[in-house]
Every structure is written in C-alpha cells, then in structure tokens.
Design a protein around this motif. Structure first.
Motif, mmCIF file in Angstrom:
data_model
loop_
_atom_site.group_PDB
_atom_site.id
_atom_site.type_symbol
_atom_site.label_atom_id
_atom_site.label_comp_id
_atom_site.label_asym_id
_atom_site.label_seq_id
_atom_site.Cartn_x
_atom_site.Cartn_y
_atom_site.Cartn_z
ATOM 1 N N UNK A 49 -28.447 -5.841 64.183
ATOM 2 C CA UNK A 49 -27.360 -6.811 64.259
ATOM 3 C C UNK A 49 -26.026 -6.096 64.040
ATOM 4 N N UNK A 50 -24.963 -6.577 64.683
ATOM 5 C CA UNK A 50 -23.657 -5.939 64.480
ATOM 6 C C UNK A 50 -23.190 -6.118 63.032
ATOM 7 N N UNK A 51 -22.401 -5.171 62.569
ATOM 8 C CA UNK A 51 -21.913 -5.216 61.194
ATOM 9 C C UNK A 51 -20.803 -6.251 61.048
ATOM 10 N N UNK A 52 -20.698 -6.797 59.864
ATOM 11 C CA UNK A 52 -19.648 -7.775 59.576
ATOM 12 C C UNK A 52 -18.598 -7.193 58.638
ATOM 13 N N UNK A 53 -18.555 -5.869 58.512
ATOM 14 C CA UNK A 53 -17.614 -5.268 57.577
ATOM 15 C C UNK A 53 -16.166 -5.447 58.040
ATOM 16 N N UNK A 54 -15.936 -5.596 59.343
ATOM 17 C CA UNK A 54 -14.571 -5.834 59.831
ATOM 18 C C UNK A 54 -14.067 -7.205 59.376
ATOM 19 N N UNK A 55 -14.950 -8.183 59.333
ATOM 20 C CA UNK A 55 -14.563 -9.516 58.859
ATOM 21 C C UNK A 55 -14.192 -9.455 57.389
ATOM 22 N N UNK A 56 -15.003 -8.760 56.594
ATOM 23 C CA UNK A 56 -14.683 -8.639 55.176
ATOM 24 C C UNK A 56 -13.390 -7.853 54.977
ATOM 25 N N UNK A 57 -13.145 -6.863 55.810
ATOM 26 C CA UNK A 57 -11.898 -6.101 55.710
ATOM 27 C C UNK A 57 -10.690 -7.003 55.961
ATOM 28 N N UNK A 58 -10.791 -7.862 56.967
ATOM 29 C CA UNK A 58 -9.701 -8.803 57.234
ATOM 30 C C UNK A 58 -9.484 -9.732 56.049
ATOM 31 N N UNK A 59 -10.569 -10.252 55.483
ATOM 32 C CA UNK A 59 -10.435 -11.154 54.331
ATOM 33 C C UNK A 59 -9.839 -10.420 53.130
ATOM 34 N N UNK A 60 -10.250 -9.183 52.905
ATOM 35 C CA UNK A 60 -9.685 -8.404 51.806
ATOM 36 C C UNK A 60 -8.206 -8.125 52.040
ATOM 37 N N UNK A 61 -7.817 -7.890 53.290
ATOM 38 C CA UNK A 61 -6.403 -7.719 53.611
ATOM 39 C C UNK A 61 -5.609 -8.982 53.327
ATOM 40 N N UNK A 62 -6.181 -10.141 53.639
ATOM 41 C CA UNK A 62 -5.516 -11.420 53.332
ATOM 42 C C UNK A 62 -5.336 -11.599 51.829
ATOM 43 N N UNK A 63 -6.356 -11.206 51.058
ATOM 44 C CA UNK A 63 -6.251 -11.269 49.596
ATOM 45 C C UNK A 63 -5.137 -10.341 49.115
ATOM 46 N N UNK A 64 -5.067 -9.130 49.675
ATOM 47 C CA UNK A 64 -4.010 -8.192 49.305
ATOM 48 C C UNK A 64 -2.627 -8.725 49.629
ATOM 49 N N UNK A 65 -2.481 -9.359 50.791
ATOM 50 C CA UNK A 65 -1.202 -9.950 51.169
ATOM 51 C C UNK A 65 -0.818 -11.073 50.210
ATOM 52 N N UNK A 66 -1.782 -11.917 49.854
ATOM 53 C CA UNK A 66 -1.516 -13.015 48.910
ATOM 54 C C UNK A 66 -1.127 -12.469 47.537
ATOM 55 N N UNK A 67 -1.805 -11.434 47.088
ATOM 56 C CA UNK A 67 -1.460 -10.825 45.798
ATOM 57 C C UNK A 67 -0.051 -10.234 45.858
ATOM 58 N N UNK A 68 0.295 -9.574 46.965
ATOM 59 C CA UNK A 68 1.626 -8.975 47.106
ATOM 60 C C UNK A 68 2.715 -10.047 47.072
ATOM 61 N N UNK A 69 2.521 -11.122 47.810
ATOM 62 C CA UNK A 69 3.529 -12.187 47.855
ATOM 63 C C UNK A 69 3.674 -12.835 46.483
ATOM 64 N N UNK A 70 2.553 -13.138 45.845
ATOM 65 C CA UNK A 70 2.590 -13.762 44.531
ATOM 66 C C UNK A 70 3.244 -12.838 43.508
ATOM 67 N N UNK A 71 2.864 -11.566 43.511
ATOM 68 C CA UNK A 71 3.406 -10.601 42.567
ATOM 69 C C UNK A 71 4.914 -10.422 42.748
#
Length: 175
Positions: A49-71
């Motif tokens: 099956x294809x890997x889903x690590x790219x999806x998790x990378x996108x979600x982690x990037x969204x978390x990083x963006x949210x942390x940056x904006x909040x901080x």
C-alpha cells in the motif's frame, strides 16, 4: 506448528524486480525483500500500500504554522508589544508580513522533525535495536527475497531458480 521460509538471493536489482513480478504472478506471498539500496518500483511490484507519511507531514506542518501564529501573536502583540522599526503593535494582521519567515521556518521545523519521529516509530526503529536483515550480504551487494512456503516447496524453489536466484536457503523453524 512448523513453518518453512525460503531466502532467495539475487545479485542484480533488475533480475530481482523481474523475479518479484513472476513470484507474485504465481500467487505466492512475498514476506519481505532486503536490499542494500532502494529499488525504484519494488513497492508497487510487491503490492504494498502507498505510504501516508506525506499526509502526516502536511498535518504536522499545519500544527507548526498554528504554533507559530499563536506564539507570535502572544509574544509580540499581547504580552510585550514593542515599536520595532516604526511598526505599530496594535494587531497581528498589521505585522504579519514581518512574521512570514518565522511562520515558514516553524512550519518546516515541525513537519520535518515530527515526520522523522513518526517514521522511526512506524518502522519500529528503536535505539539499540538489533538488525532484522537475515544476512549481512544484504547491506553490501545482495538482494534477499523472503517467502513463506505454504504448498509445494519443490515447485517454489524451481520457480525461484528459474527467476535468476543465485542462491537459495531453506529455513525451517518451529513455533
């Protein structure tokens, strides 16, 4: 219950790819293929099956963006507003162009680091973990295809020899 596995050794990645396709066409299940370097298209040939690590990378990037904006909003607007270079600190939106590099860097930081941690956890690569490859030759110049025998062992060994295997090892184990 006794189980039998066959390790088929190959010395060329093209021969290995052809062998994987033939073994899959003969309706045998390949447990694992150990390679000294990544072989392009091997995952598709094995039917993984294809890997889903790219999806998790996108979600982690969204978390990083949210942390940056909040901080940045908390530090630069609410907690300790400063007049730096004549820029007013009345709202986040007025200062956002100055914060773009920080938002980008934290997005990349979170995506990269959390993706590596996720990869290690998903692959079960713990510190001091013993290597799982069956033969040290797989880290140098040999490819090993591991197949569990379910039906006729002779038929499977003949098939593997016909696909270009340079060596076969039959491993019998009792569980």
């Amino acid at each position: 219950m006794a189980s039998t596995k066959i390790h088929a050794y190959y010395d060329d990645d093209d021969v290995l790819m052809h062998a994987v396709k033939e073994v899959k066409a003969a309706k045998h299940h390949i447990e694992e293929v150990y390679c000294p370097f990544p072989v392009h298209g091997l995952d598709k040939a094995m039917g993984l099956a294809p890997t889903r690590i790219a999806i998790t990378s996108f979600l982690y990037g969204c978390v990083g963006l949210a942390v940056a904006i909040t901080m940045m909003n908390y530090i630069m607007i609410q907690d300790w507003p400063q007049d730096i270079g004549g820029k007013p600190s009345f709202s986040y939106l007025e200062n956002m162009p100055a914060f773009v590099p920080i938002m980008f860097e934290l997005t990349v930081f979170f995506a990269a680091h959390l993706m590596v941690i996720t990869f290690y956890l998903r692959s079960r690569l713990w510190p001091f973990k013993k290597a799982e490859n069956p033969d040290v030759k797989t880290t140098d110049d040999q490819f090993v295809m591991e197949i569990e025998v379910h039906d006729d062992e002779k038929e499977l060994t003949d098939l593997l020899l016909n696909t270009g295997a340079v060596e076969l090892n039959v491993i019998k184990s009792s569980h």
